[in-house]
Design a protein around this motif. Structure first.
Motif, PDB file in Angstrom:
ATOM      1  N   GLU A  44       0.952  -1.150   0.153  1.00  0.00           N
ATOM      2  CA  GLU A  44      -0.191  -0.127  -0.067  1.00  0.00           C
ATOM      3  C   GLU A  44       0.701   1.228  -0.088  1.00  0.00           C
ATOM      4  N   PHE A  45       0.286   2.252  -0.727  1.00  0.00           N
ATOM      5  CA  PHE A  45       1.610   3.846  -0.754  1.00  0.00           C
ATOM      6  C   PHE A  45       1.386   4.465   0.120  1.00  0.00           C
ATOM      7  N   LEU A  46       2.313   4.970   0.559  1.00  0.00           N
ATOM      8  CA  LEU A  46       2.201   5.992   2.035  1.00  0.00           C
ATOM      9  C   LEU A  46       1.975   7.481   1.371  1.00  0.00           C
ATOM     10  N   VAL A  47       2.945   7.395   0.843  1.00  0.00           N
ATOM     11  CA  VAL A  47       3.090   9.211   0.723  1.00  0.00           C
ATOM     12  C   VAL A  47       4.985   8.640  -0.457  1.00  0.00           C
ATOM     13  N   SER A  48       4.215  10.099  -1.323  1.00  0.00           N
ATOM     14  CA  SER A  48       6.267  10.066  -1.833  1.00  0.00           C
ATOM     15  C   SER A  48       6.657  12.102  -1.670  1.00  0.00           C
ATOM     16  N   ILE A  60      -4.500   6.036   4.685  1.00  0.00           N
ATOM     17  CA  ILE A  60      -3.597   6.126   5.342  1.00  0.00           C
ATOM     18  C   ILE A  60      -3.066   7.031   6.638  1.00  0.00           C
ATOM     19  N   PHE A  61      -1.528   7.580   5.503  1.00  0.00           N
ATOM     20  CA  PHE A  61      -0.965   8.679   6.493  1.00  0.00           C
ATOM     21  C   PHE A  61      -1.983   9.897   7.100  1.00  0.00           C
ATOM     22  N   ASP A  62      -2.403   9.477   7.779  1.00  0.00           N
ATOM     23  CA  ASP A  62      -2.706  10.590   8.806  1.00  0.00           C
ATOM     24  C   ASP A  62      -1.612  11.064   9.277  1.00  0.00           C
ATOM     25  N   ASP A  63      -2.173  12.860  10.530  1.00  0.00           N
ATOM     26  CA  ASP A  63      -1.507  12.870  11.494  1.00  0.00           C
ATOM     27  C   ASP A  63      -0.249  12.571  12.246  1.00  0.00           C
ATOM     28  N   GLN A  64      -1.052  11.055  12.112  1.00  0.00           N
ATOM     29  CA  GLN A  64       0.114  10.178  13.112  1.00  0.00           C
ATOM     30  C   GLN A  64       1.249   9.909  12.544  1.00  0.00           C
ATOM     31  N   PHE A  65       1.454  10.392  10.884  1.00  0.00           N
ATOM     32  CA  PHE A  65       2.161   9.607  10.018  1.00  0.00           C
ATOM     33  C   PHE A  65       3.272  11.517   9.991  1.00  0.00           C
ATOM     34  N   SER A  66       4.758  11.650   9.759  1.00  0.00           N
ATOM     35  CA  SER A  66       5.367  12.038   9.553  1.00  0.00           C
ATOM     36  C   SER A  66       6.620  11.779   8.259  1.00  0.00           C
TER      37      SER A  66
END
Lengths: 116, 113
Positions: A44-48, A60-66
């Protein structure tokens, strides 16, 4: 042959704890990605990330992720307060901007995260 | 009991035979596709790609076919070897900016010696 490296290979953490997953992309690459793969499921893609900015992120990439590129070589994924459902294999990938391999992403070996 | 996770379709072939792995995609706006190979405990490894303005592309022992009419992608592996045993994923990109890729569920290829 240059390759993407990731550390640690395995990480066990308690629910609610912060984790930082580290990646060293291929040195002349400028585009960076994080993906995750829950055991037995699809990637699953999260972020680029490009030019010190997020290019695109998934639901999936919510505020808990950075994500961060703190220096010229590392690319990190931080999960602030881990949940049980964050347990997965996390893959970093990078790609070069020019040439025939422009589109090709090269994946690291992954970090297996287990949240207890 | 309840099953956890996806049950991957499995393709079993004899060493030396040709393998065909299929993938269906749903977004007609997808314009770039990649096949990846994933061995146990490792990250996905690029095999071959194809743009939507092509129907076929060949690499070393591998061929990708794209049928945009039915939104279907296939990977053909010639003279399959035991080292080809792995899970194979297709991935699609929309918009041509290569910022976001959607992966398929995967097919497990089992090559019998």
């Amino acid at each position: 042959e240059p390759e993407v490296t990731q550390t640690p290979s395995h990480q066990v953490t308690q629910m609610g704890q912060e984790v930082i997953l580290r990646c060293v992309p291929i040195s002349n690459h400028l585009y960076f990605y994080w993906y995750r793969q829950i055991l037995g499921q699809k990637v699953e893609f999260l972020v680029s990330f490009y030019n010190n900015e997020i290019s695109e992120k998934s639901e999936i990439f919510d505020d808990q992720f950075s994500v961060e590129r703190p220096d010229g070589s590392n690319f990190t994924l931080k999960i602030r307060s881990t949940k049980l459902e964050d347990s997965a294999m996390y893959f970093c990938a990078s790609r070069a901007p020019l040439g025939r391999t422009q589109e090709t992403q090269y994946f690291g070996p992954g970090t297996r995260l287990l949240v207890l | 009991g309840e099953s956890v996770g996806l049950h991957l379709p499995t393709l079993s072939v004899q060493e030396g035979d040709n393998s065909i792995i299929n993938c269906a995609y749903s977004n007609s706006a997808s314009d770039y596709f990649i096949w990846y190979k994933q061995e146990s405990g490792k990250g996905p490894q690029f095999i071959i790609d194809i743009r939507s303005n092509m129907d076929k592309r060949q690499g070393q022992r591998v061929t990708v076919l794209l049928n945009k009419t039915v939104k279907h992608l296939s990977l053909q592996i010639a003279a399959t070897q035991p080292g080809d045993s792995a899970v194979y994923f297709c991935a699609e990109n929309i918009g041509g900016n290569f910022n976001k890729f959607y992966f398929g569920s995967g097919t497990k290829l089992n090559v019998k010696p």
